[in-house]
Enzyme design. Structure first.
Site, PDB file in Angstrom:
ATOM      1  CD  GLU A  27     -11.860   8.887 -61.998  1.00  0.00           C
ATOM      2  OE1 GLU A  27     -12.571   8.809 -63.010  1.00  0.00           O
ATOM      3  OE2 GLU A  27     -10.787   8.259 -61.864  1.00  0.00           O
ATOM      4  CG  ASN A  72     -11.668   6.756 -67.498  1.00  0.00           C
ATOM      5  OD1 ASN A  72     -10.643   7.304 -67.879  1.00  0.00           O
ATOM      6  ND2 ASN A  72     -11.816   5.449 -67.532  1.00  0.00           N
ATOM      7  CD  GLU A 173      -6.446   6.992 -68.693  1.00  0.00           C
ATOM      8  OE1 GLU A 173      -7.452   6.347 -69.058  1.00  0.00           O
ATOM      9  OE2 GLU A 173      -5.709   6.637 -67.756  1.00  0.00           O
ATOM     10  CE1 TYR A 244      -3.792   3.036 -61.721  1.00  0.00           C
ATOM     11  CE2 TYR A 244      -4.076   3.442 -64.060  1.00  0.00           C
ATOM     12  CZ  TYR A 244      -4.264   3.821 -62.748  1.00  0.00           C
ATOM     13  OH  TYR A 244      -4.928   4.990 -62.470  1.00  0.00           O
ATOM     14  CD  GLU A 292      -5.333   7.975 -63.982  1.00  0.00           C
ATOM     15  OE1 GLU A 292      -5.472   6.734 -64.118  1.00  0.00           O
ATOM     16  OE2 GLU A 292      -6.140   8.800 -64.448  1.00  0.00           O
TER      17      GLU A 292
END
Length: 499
Positions: A27, A72, A173, A244, A292
């Site tokens: 990213e 993001n 997301e 996560y 992710e």
């Protein structure tokens, strides 16, 4: 000494392991791109400015698939900013991570780099501030051969052949209030469905990933998946999962049990996909994309002190330790146990940002402890995931009950006559494990790799590589299979060959 048992039968299989299960993620955040994969002027930079030492480590991991450009970051990104002459590209404020994006690396540069490391790209489109038009234009720019505005623009930028990108993410997301362009499930589902239609009209060969919940703790979890699939079911091929883990409580037993949370997460999303299949009377099966996943908690406090609005802002630089590597091993095993439905997984991320690889600006690159189980699974875990029978002593922890001390998975590669058994011993005691092999009686042990350390908090630094694997594991053949001794708190890879 504790005792456990594993039975592998050649007839008992889960499914084929999609190579994309060993994917990763880059990213535009932190030092992932700038000072990570890309550092012109570095002694080991190639003619395009990409660090060759980092490339070699990524090739060592055999990463087949890399998600890009976010994250993001994606939800505020104009892809057009990153194509054409670099000198003409705008500098933008990235509101997701409070950095200044130079756009020096964009679509073509990244796709060029991906070829250098032998990886396919999982391209993502912005459904935060953008939508249908920008998405279809990007597909045309990347995948259409020639004779249209966007394909000819690509050619004018010096990239003659189309890239043929197969897998695309529809946003990131979108259920998260932190997300630029945050949407309700209905709003996102409608936009994703209409975007998916025109993307596939532009290139009917592509596969699409719809956004699932940002994590299983979201208030709308499962309801979000159901509503999104209500709109998108016939237009998409996968739905995403993100997760996560961290050891905030410094409770080792509970931390290592968190692979059970991933197992429950995967089963829950699979269930809602199958419910929607039945509801729609569809013959199509939606698969899962864990695009992710990782350990992320070490850098949380440090990140609050980092100056905003600089390029390559050093955030999310978790320094991983040995206990993190053990959990990563168990998470990989859990993924293999769901290989029939989990087809894509992207370790987030690849370099510097919650990553297996760290770099020093102008200096060297090195492997973090989590590098090793990820590498072993990627290199030796291609083929058919086997359905094992595992008997193991169990324990209870703060958040979990009946946690097996031994996690195990096996992958059989028929063409190479290779069988690989992956196992984590979560016990502080030696675990004697009888491994019964049915249909693999003539297979011999060629290597028993072990990752172990006396200090659970041991790390690898630039000049101190404490956590590294060895091939001195203790396992021996017997009449029924193998007797293996899994040392306390260890990651084990037993490689067998029928040749």
């Amino acid at each position: 000494m504790k005792k456990a048992g594993i039975t592998a039968d050649k007839e008992y299989i889960i499914g084929e392991v999609d190579k994309r299960m060993y994917g990763s993620f880059i990213e535009h955040m932190g030092r992932a791109v700038y000072e990570g994969i890309y550092e012109p002027g570095h002694p080991k930079a190639d003619k395009d400015g990409f660090r060759t030492d980092v490339q070699e480590l990524i090739k060592e991991l055999q990463v087949p698939f890399i998600r890009y450009p976010g994250g993001n970051f994606l939800s505020g990104y104009n892809w057009e900013d990153g194509v054409g002459p670099v000198k003409d590209r705008p500098r933008r404020l990235d509101l997701a991570w409070q950095t200044t994006e130079t756009n020096e690396v964009g679509t073509n540069e990244f796709l060029t780099w991906a070829k250098k490391v032998n990886a396919e790209v999982n391209m993502a489109v912005n459904l935060g501030t953008r939508g249908i038009d920008a998405a279809r234009n990007l597909v045309e720019y990347c995948n259409h051969p020639e004779g249209s505005y966007w394909s000819d623009l690509r050619k004018s930028h010096g990239y003659e052949k189309p890239y043929g990108i197969k897998t695309w993410c529809l946003g990131n997301e979108m259920d998260g209030p932190w997300q630029i362009g945050h949407k309700t499930a209905h709003e996102y589902g409608r936009l994703a469905a209409e975007t998916a239609k025109v993307m596939k009209w532009t290139d009917p060969t592509i596969e699409l990933v719809a956004c699932g919940s940002s994590n299983s703790g979201m208030p709308s979890f499962i309801e979000w998946e159901a509503e999104v699939l209500e709109h998108t079911y016939e237009h998409v091929d996968y739905i995403s999962l993100h997760t996560y883990y961290g050891n905030h409580e410094n409770d080792l037993e509970n931390y290592l049990a968190k692979s059970m949370d991933l197992d429950h997460f995967i089963k829950s999303v699979t269930a809602v996909c199958d419910y929607m299949k039945a509801k729609k009377r569809s013959k199509k099966t939606i698969h899962l994309s864990l695009d992710e996943w990782n350990v992320w908690y070490h850098s949380n406090e440090a990140d609050k002190k980092v100056e905003p609005w600089i390029t390559a802002r050093p955030i999310l630089e978790d320094i991983y330790n040995f206990e993190d590597a053990l959990l990563i091993g168990s998470l990989l095993i859990t993924m293999l146990q769901h290989a029939d439905r989990l087809k894509i997984a992207c370790l987030a991320q690849l370099v510097n940002v919650i990553a297996p690889i760290m770099t020093e600006k102008g200096g060297e690159a090195w492997r973090q402890p989590i590098f090793y189980p990820y590498m072993h699974a990627s290199v030796y875990g291609r083929g058919t995931s086997m359905k094992l029978l595992v008997t193991s002593p169990k324990y209870d922890s703060a958040d979990f009950t009946d946690v097996p001390y031994v996690d195990a998975a096996a992958v059989y590669h028929e063409e190479d006559e290779a069988l690989t058994i992956f196992a984590v011993n979560k016990s502080k005691e030696l675990m004697e494990t009888e491994i019964k092999l049915r249909g693999f009686e003539d297979y011999r042990i060629i290597e028993h790799i072990v990752l172990e350390h006396q200090d659970m908090k041991a790390t690898n630094q630039k000049n101190r590589k404490e956590v590294t694997p060895h091939s001195n594991g203790t396992s021996s053949a017997n009449a029924e299979g193998i007797t293996a001794h899994f040392t306390p708190l260890s990651w084990n890879v037993i490689r067998l060959s029928g040749k």
